[in-house]
Design a protein around this motif. Sequence first.
Motif, PDB file in Angstrom:
ATOM      1  N   UNK A   2       6.660 -11.896  -1.879  1.00  0.00           N
ATOM      2  CA  UNK A   2       6.271 -11.996  -3.281  1.00  0.00           C
ATOM      3  C   UNK A   2       4.787 -12.233  -3.453  1.00  0.00           C
ATOM      4  N   UNK A   3       4.398 -12.482  -4.709  1.00  0.00           N
ATOM      5  CA  UNK A   3       3.005 -12.639  -5.095  1.00  0.00           C
ATOM      6  C   UNK A   3       2.665 -14.122  -5.260  1.00  0.00           C
ATOM      7  N   UNK A   4       1.610 -14.555  -4.565  1.00  0.00           N
ATOM      8  CA  UNK A   4       1.195 -15.954  -4.617  1.00  0.00           C
ATOM      9  C   UNK A   4       0.467 -16.230  -5.927  1.00  0.00           C
ATOM     10  N   UNK A  43       2.694 -12.288   0.076  1.00  0.00           N
ATOM     11  CA  UNK A  43       2.986 -13.164   1.202  1.00  0.00           C
ATOM     12  C   UNK A  43       4.474 -13.150   1.521  1.00  0.00           C
ATOM     13  N   UNK A  44       4.787 -13.619   2.723  1.00  0.00           N
ATOM     14  CA  UNK A  44       6.172 -13.817   3.148  1.00  0.00           C
ATOM     15  C   UNK A  44       6.447 -15.313   3.140  1.00  0.00           C
ATOM     16  N   UNK A  55      -1.809  -8.019  -3.325  1.00  0.00           N
ATOM     17  CA  UNK A  55      -0.686  -7.443  -4.065  1.00  0.00           C
ATOM     18  C   UNK A  55      -1.097  -6.143  -4.742  1.00  0.00           C
ATOM     19  N   UNK A  56      -0.245  -5.155  -4.624  1.00  0.00           N
ATOM     20  CA  UNK A  56      -0.358  -3.826  -5.221  1.00  0.00           C
ATOM     21  C   UNK A  56      -1.262  -2.884  -4.432  1.00  0.00           C
ATOM     22  N   UNK A  57      -1.946  -3.356  -3.390  1.00  0.00           N
ATOM     23  CA  UNK A  57      -2.624  -2.422  -2.508  1.00  0.00           C
ATOM     24  C   UNK A  57      -1.572  -1.691  -1.684  1.00  0.00           C
ATOM     25  N   UNK A  58      -1.742  -0.375  -1.453  1.00  0.00           N
ATOM     26  CA  UNK A  58      -0.707   0.391  -0.758  1.00  0.00           C
ATOM     27  C   UNK A  58      -0.242  -0.221   0.554  1.00  0.00           C
ATOM     28  N   UNK A  59      -1.170  -0.706   1.377  1.00  0.00           N
ATOM     29  CA  UNK A  59      -0.761  -1.257   2.674  1.00  0.00           C
ATOM     30  C   UNK A  59       0.075  -2.517   2.505  1.00  0.00           C
ATOM     31  N   UNK A  60      -0.283  -3.341   1.544  1.00  0.00           N
ATOM     32  CA  UNK A  60       0.472  -4.569   1.311  1.00  0.00           C
ATOM     33  C   UNK A  60       1.868  -4.256   0.770  1.00  0.00           C
ATOM     34  N   UNK A  61       1.936  -3.311  -0.156  1.00  0.00           N
ATOM     35  CA  UNK A  61       3.240  -2.934  -0.709  1.00  0.00           C
ATOM     36  C   UNK A  61       4.136  -2.367   0.385  1.00  0.00           C
ATOM     37  N   UNK A  62       3.540  -1.555   1.260  1.00  0.00           N
ATOM     38  CA  UNK A  62       4.295  -0.972   2.364  1.00  0.00           C
ATOM     39  C   UNK A  62       4.778  -2.054   3.317  1.00  0.00           C
ATOM     40  N   UNK A  63       3.903  -3.003   3.614  1.00  0.00           N
ATOM     41  CA  UNK A  63       4.280  -4.102   4.505  1.00  0.00           C
ATOM     42  C   UNK A  63       5.406  -4.938   3.911  1.00  0.00           C
ATOM     43  N   UNK A  77      10.213   3.461  -6.534  1.00  0.00           N
ATOM     44  CA  UNK A  77       9.975   2.627  -7.720  1.00  0.00           C
ATOM     45  C   UNK A  77       8.545   2.094  -7.729  1.00  0.00           C
ATOM     46  N   UNK A  78       8.113   1.574  -6.588  1.00  0.00           N
ATOM     47  CA  UNK A  78       6.768   1.012  -6.495  1.00  0.00           C
ATOM     48  C   UNK A  78       5.711   2.071  -6.751  1.00  0.00           C
ATOM     49  N   UNK A  79       5.906   3.246  -6.181  1.00  0.00           N
ATOM     50  CA  UNK A  79       4.897   4.296  -6.315  1.00  0.00           C
ATOM     51  C   UNK A  79       4.895   4.922  -7.717  1.00  0.00           C
ATOM     52  N   UNK A  80       6.040   4.949  -8.365  1.00  0.00           N
ATOM     53  CA  UNK A  80       6.059   5.427  -9.749  1.00  0.00           C
ATOM     54  C   UNK A  80       5.257   4.484 -10.649  1.00  0.00           C
TER      55      UNK A  80
END
Length: 830
Positions: free
Chosen positions: A178-180, A220-221, A245-253, A680-683
């Motif tokens: 989630x988002x800190x 973060x996890x 949050x919302x950067x492609x690499x972070x969303x993918x991770x 969903x995230x990419x839309x």
Amino acid sequence: MKFREPLLELLRQPGYRPATILDLSRALGLNKKLRPQLAHEIRTLLSKGEFTLVNGDRIALPGGRASSSVGKREVFHPRSGAGSGSTPKAEAPSGDAHLGKINFRAGGSAYVVLAKSGTGPAPDSIQIFPDDTGVAFHGDTVEIYINPGIRQRRDGRGTEQTGRVLRVIERARGTIVGNLQKIRNSYYVKPDDPRMFHEVVVGDPALTKIEPTPAIGDKVVVRLADWTKRSQLIQGEIIERLGKTFEPRAELAGIYHKYNLDPTFSAAVEREVASLPNTVQPAELTGRLDYREIPTFTIDPDDAKDFDDALSLEYLDNGDIRVGIHIADVSAYVKSGTALDKEAQRRGNSTYLVGTVIPMLPEKLSNGLCSLVEAQDRLTKAVFLVFDAKGRPKAHTFANTVIRSRKRLTYKQAYALLFEDSFEKIRALPLPAKHQTGSTGRALSSLDDAELADLQKWVRQLWSLASKLRQDRMANGSLDLDMPETKVFVDAEGYADRLEKIEHDESHQLIEEFMLAANETVARMTKTQKLASIYRVHDEPDVEKLNELREFLGAQDIRTGDLSKREEIVKLLHVLSTHPQGYTLRTQLLRSLKKAAYRGSPDGHYGLAKNDYTHFTSPIRRYSDLVVHRVFDHYLIKHEGQKAPANYNYGYSAAKMDTLGEHLSQTEINSTEAERESVKIKLLEFFERELAKEKKSTFAAVITDVRPNGLFVELTESMTFGFIPMSVLSDDVYTINNAGDALIGRRTKNTYQLAAHLDVAVEKVDRFKRLIDFRPAGSGGSAPVSALPMDKPSPHPSVPIPKKKTFSSGKASKPSKPSKAKKPKNSRKR
């Protein structure tokens, strides 16, 4: 006190279990306006000692008759591997309670899928109100009490039972992503998953040993602490920073962590792969039919990462035509019992996220040695189908082969070869973007007229045969269940930059029919020879669910016959193909059918109307197909004289295939959910980027339903669903008409009619809540259109929010012939 006597009568019933005030109001059939009065009377009765509280908020008589099964119970710790604590063994439910898996909705309500016992039909899901979910999280195994009686379902489709969670038997996972965030001096994490609607309190990230230190706005996890009381805050510990949050690499991770996906392979696997050659070796050709000089080519999506299948075409001397369906021979390199094989089995399949893939096999195999790329020798297994001069199948054979693909075609290129005669226009088609595909192939502009003419002849010949196979399949009762889907393309940096609606045109159908034929032919062979194998099965639907669907459709003025009869389903699909709400109603139909799965018994495929069916055609991305390839080799050794390798051991039994089937069905579900999450995230990312454009794009939309409080809309190209609340229609006061299919302005008489079209532009995107706001295009300052949460079902029965599947691209711009059918990526390899 008007409710005292009814309450006493209810609480004195032998089967009564302590219930909340909300439960009691429902049991008494009270409307919302009377609930405050009921609550006041209950509080008065509590103060007088006539009632007592148990378990914190549940009402009982003094001396209570609460069953022991509703007493205080321990909540088990999360299982090891997902977080702290040990894995408890699932216990038998106590008394008349039941075990099941709880699934939450974004609004906080949930439903529990009960554990199936015996061989009978699966029990119906039990609906759980938000206040009755206890301390459960999405996916937990829980023990529930089922309330007596039934209630009408909100969507009008029959009745349902409700219940409440008694305790958590096993946590689905011990961590969340989630988002800190921070309020005053307190830190908390807002989970990415809308179904996890509780915020998690965490300590100061500066006190962790994580480098770099997590900052506000980071993804973060969090490892969850024990949560045993609903009144307590949920606490956790940050254990990993994934990025901003919302950067492609972070969303993918975040998706990797949530669905336990790993883009890397162990050192043991990498060592085995490193020992493999980079190219096909001469010694490997022994015992194989050499098809390197026979016309062979592939047809795949623009963004295909690997190439499992190719088609060859031969004209025989007697006038017959032989088509070879050549499938990458992964089993030649992945041997049973190796570290590579064990890892492939654990993964079960590749997972195709937007812009990337988590492969089942390392890249040297998946994109290299096994992938049927253009102009490279590749080892394959082949099913040969022989057709007579009239296009009727007459014979088949099996063999191990070696091929060299003449051309890597995209669906768009194949479609142009089918229906476009101008070589100039065909050559103008662009290559796929290099960052989106495992191989672009040669540009059509580099081909001379002779090579283009050959390709065009071969593609058209294959379609003439495939179209007959398709006609025969549909005539035999196969269901056209293919749905349109949205493909999200990314730029070189991984950001969503283009949407494309995928149509299942003739180029897709060409490949699909030959893949289906190969799968069926191999399944029939393994069944006839009584070989232990894995089958792709799709059981017949439950009659009760079909009857509920029939009632629901009747409420939409769609009259059907007995849907347990296949011909009635076929007729219904034909009706829905032209219905204004066809997409959403077809989604309801799909939900009434069972899911396809893997099994060790040849139980047939309902949707395809086939008695024999397996998965043979995609061994690079599906372990089931790799297993079937080993069965295929066993057949060649046992019945066709193929020489067995040294120390050969088949090693499969019917029991092992059943166990494998269960495992692979679960890995498939996990990958499907991850792929949907990725879309969903990419839309959301795509529409958010639209906001930054100086020139705003407009999107065609259609009104899919009319409600007293607004309109449901669907963007016709991206199939994104939205809602126009009444409050934003600021140019007039709108009311719903008597027919319930339009909102009409009181002063202007402007009308928003069911199935009417309008253009919208993006106004706002809330990626945390997964909400998109639109505004009517060209409406000046008129209020925006608020889109529905992408995870939240529509509150109206006729407009469910479909769960989109992540399938590969292949839409062709049709120069002439229209196509009615539509196809998702995996239908070619069902």
